[in-house]
Write an enzyme that holds these catalytic residues in place. Structure first.
Site, mmCIF file in Angstrom:
data_model
loop_
_atom_site.group_PDB
_atom_site.id
_atom_site.type_symbol
_atom_site.label_atom_id
_atom_site.label_comp_id
_atom_site.label_asym_id
_atom_site.label_seq_id
_atom_site.Cartn_x
_atom_site.Cartn_y
_atom_site.Cartn_z
ATOM 1 N N LYS A 167 32.962 91.129 26.081
ATOM 2 C CA LYS A 167 34.145 91.393 26.903
ATOM 3 C C LYS A 167 33.752 91.678 28.357
ATOM 4 C CE LYS A 167 36.029 90.588 23.098
ATOM 5 N NZ LYS A 167 35.823 91.419 21.960
ATOM 6 N N TYR A 221 39.895 98.466 16.370
ATOM 7 C CA TYR A 221 39.815 96.995 16.432
ATOM 8 C C TYR A 221 39.871 96.407 15.008
ATOM 9 C CZ TYR A 221 37.680 92.409 16.724
ATOM 10 O OH TYR A 221 37.418 91.074 16.574
ATOM 11 N N ARG A 280 12.264 89.135 16.531
ATOM 12 C CA ARG A 280 13.277 89.955 15.833
ATOM 13 C C ARG A 280 12.996 91.430 16.083
ATOM 14 N NH1 ARG A 280 12.400 91.419 10.946
ATOM 15 N NH2 ARG A 280 11.611 89.432 10.198
ATOM 16 N N ASP A 301 33.416 103.300 20.320
ATOM 17 C CA ASP A 301 33.512 101.924 20.821
ATOM 18 C C ASP A 301 34.045 101.998 22.252
ATOM 19 O OD1 ASP A 301 34.340 99.330 21.463
ATOM 20 O OD2 ASP A 301 34.820 98.831 19.378
HETATM 21 C C1 LIG Z 1 37.293 97.003 20.940
HETATM 22 C C2 LIG Z 1 36.490 95.942 20.262
HETATM 23 N N1 LIG Z 1 35.412 96.292 19.540
HETATM 24 C C3 LIG Z 1 34.650 95.380 18.914
HETATM 25 C C4 LIG Z 1 34.953 94.044 18.956
HETATM 26 C C5 LIG Z 1 34.071 93.054 18.222
HETATM 27 O O1 LIG Z 1 33.236 92.415 19.111
HETATM 28 P P1 LIG Z 1 32.667 90.912 18.902
HETATM 29 O O2 LIG Z 1 33.858 90.007 18.899
HETATM 30 O O3 LIG Z 1 31.778 90.724 20.081
HETATM 31 O O4 LIG Z 1 31.956 90.882 17.611
HETATM 32 C C6 LIG Z 1 36.048 93.623 19.703
HETATM 33 C C7 LIG Z 1 36.393 92.190 19.787
HETATM 34 O O5 LIG Z 1 37.468 91.812 20.162
HETATM 35 C C8 LIG Z 1 36.841 94.600 20.380
HETATM 36 O O6 LIG Z 1 37.917 94.251 21.100
#
Ligand SMILES: Cc1ncc(COP(=O)(O)O)c(C=O)c1O
Length: 390
Positions: free
Chosen positions: A207, A110, A58, A182
């Site tokens: 992604k 998101y 961890r 992000d």
């Molecule tokens: C722009 C964006 N940020 C964060 C996330 C969250 O990521 P995760 O699904 O890997 O937890 C997503 C998921 O679709 C996303 O499209």
């Protein structure tokens, strides 16, 4: 100068080379051509007075460490961190804030980030204001005495609005605010926010970085060591870490990032152009299209437009017909994979947003989001055309 000093450092190389030669690509003990998977939860103390570098997975694992150094190198930051998902990376980073503090957030962020802020962090006393970050005056107007951070997502999800990163980061710095961004849609291949003044870059590595719809992971990179130490304490304290197996799989995917992004982006540009002339399509959102209001700013801060194209077919009924008629893309949540993925934000990524809020942010019932994969673009266009005309 010693031979060691003459060796080019990974950081001095160009991006495509860094993807393959990031420092841990060859195992120093065996010469193996990939980082070993250290499938161990704990590590033997050979000398109790001299604890080993890694003592418990961890707190640190050599496979995860290789990935963390890899993403820090690609983003040009000081420290990297790997988490169990994008949301684990984002939620852990938000916990740098304390009760009573306020954060300014991109309006069409998101859906999961929206949910985190409005139904979890608000209970802990962390306050947020959502603002259209294409309007810098509006951003400045949200500043309060307790504001401590700015969270950007650019291009935003799913309407691909553009925030001026350098301008916002400079303003935030003037006011002593932490900046987070992000970077999921762009990846460090297309956009490196730390070079523009951002403090923490975040990814859903689920992604484009992993790229094969088979890994759930999140990454964070801090611009400096001090912030890195604070994030490390949270990662260890909360236990939101990525496993060794998943760390390895993610590194495997990342090696082909540039090749995949180049192909998908080329196709996405063609798809966006084609959609913008299609009689069944009411609006197309893609920062590479002439007429996109953020195109000029995006071109200054990014090296490409990415592989996600959103478009509006006019109504929920038409969107559902389209989703049931397409034959090539996965109809699914997520994006950024070798196969194309068609999503329906109203019922998928942004289902957590109340309808009024969603509509006010341009996420209409007719909006769909196309993540362009590696298929032949003529086949994708042909498939979409028959579905749009159905
Ligand atoms: C722009 C964006 N940020 C964060 C996330 C969250 O990521 P995760 O699904 O890997 O937890 C997503 C998921 O679709 C996303 O499209």
């Amino acid at each position: 100068m010693s031979e060691e000093n003459n060796k080019p450092k990974p950081a001095d190389r160009r991006f495509a080379t860094k993807l393959l030669h990031f420092g841990a690509e060859i195992d120093e003990h065996t010469g193996a051509s990939s980082v070993p998977i250290f499938q161990a939860s704990t590590f033997h103390h050979h000398d109790i007075f001299n604890p080993p570098d890694f003592d418990y997975s961890r707190s640190g694992n050599p496979t995860r460490q290789a990935l963390e150094d890899y993403i820090a190198l690609l983003e040009g930051g000081a420290r990297g961190f790997a988490f169990a998902s994008g949301m684990a990376a984002i939620s852990t980073s938000f916990l740098l804030l304390s009760a009573g503090e306020h954060v300014i957030v991109t309006e069409d962020v998101y859906g999961g980030t929206y949910r985190l802020l409005t139904s979890i962090l608000d209970r802990l006393g962390i306050e947020s204001t959502f603002v259209d970050m294409t309007d810098f005056d509006a951003v400045k107007a949200t500043l309060k005495p307790n504001t401590k951070a700015v969270f950007m997502e650019t291009p935003s999800n799913p309407t691909l609005k553009i925030t001026n990163i350098a301008e916002t980061a400079a303003w935030a710095k003037e006011h002593g605010l932490l900046t987070m961004l992000d970077n999921t849609f762009m990846t460090p291949y297309h956009q490196r926010p730390i070079e523009l003044g951002v403090d923490i870059v975040l990814h859903s590595a689920t992604k484009f970085l992993s790229g094969h719809s088979d890994v759930l992971a999140g990454l964070a990179v801090t611009a400096d060591e001090n912030l890195g130490r604070r994030l490390k304490q949270l990662q260890n304290g909360l236990g939101t870490v990525l496993s060794a197996q998943e760390s390895w799989l993610l590194m495997r995917g990342m090696k082909t990032l540039q090749a995949r992004m180049e192909h998908s982006e080329r196709s996405a540009r063609r798809l966006a152009q084609w959609l913008s002339q299609h009689e069944e399509v009411k609006a197309v959102y893609y920062p590479g299209l002439e007429g996109h209001p953020g195109k000029e700013i995006h071109e200054k801060q990014s090296l490409g437009y990415g592989a996600v194209v959103s478009f509006d077919v006019g109504s929920g009924e038409r969107a559902k017909t389209l989703l049931s008629k397409v034959q090539l893309p996965l109809v699914a949540v997520s994006l950024g994979a070798v196969e194309s993925i068609l999503s329906y934000p109203a019922m998928m990524s942004h289902a957590a947003m109340p309808k009024e809020v969603r509509h006010a942010r341009g996420i209409t019932d007719g909006l769909v989001r196309y993540s362009v994969g590696l298929e032949d673009i003529d086949d994708l266009i042909g498939d979409l055309d028959q579905a749009l005309r159905a």
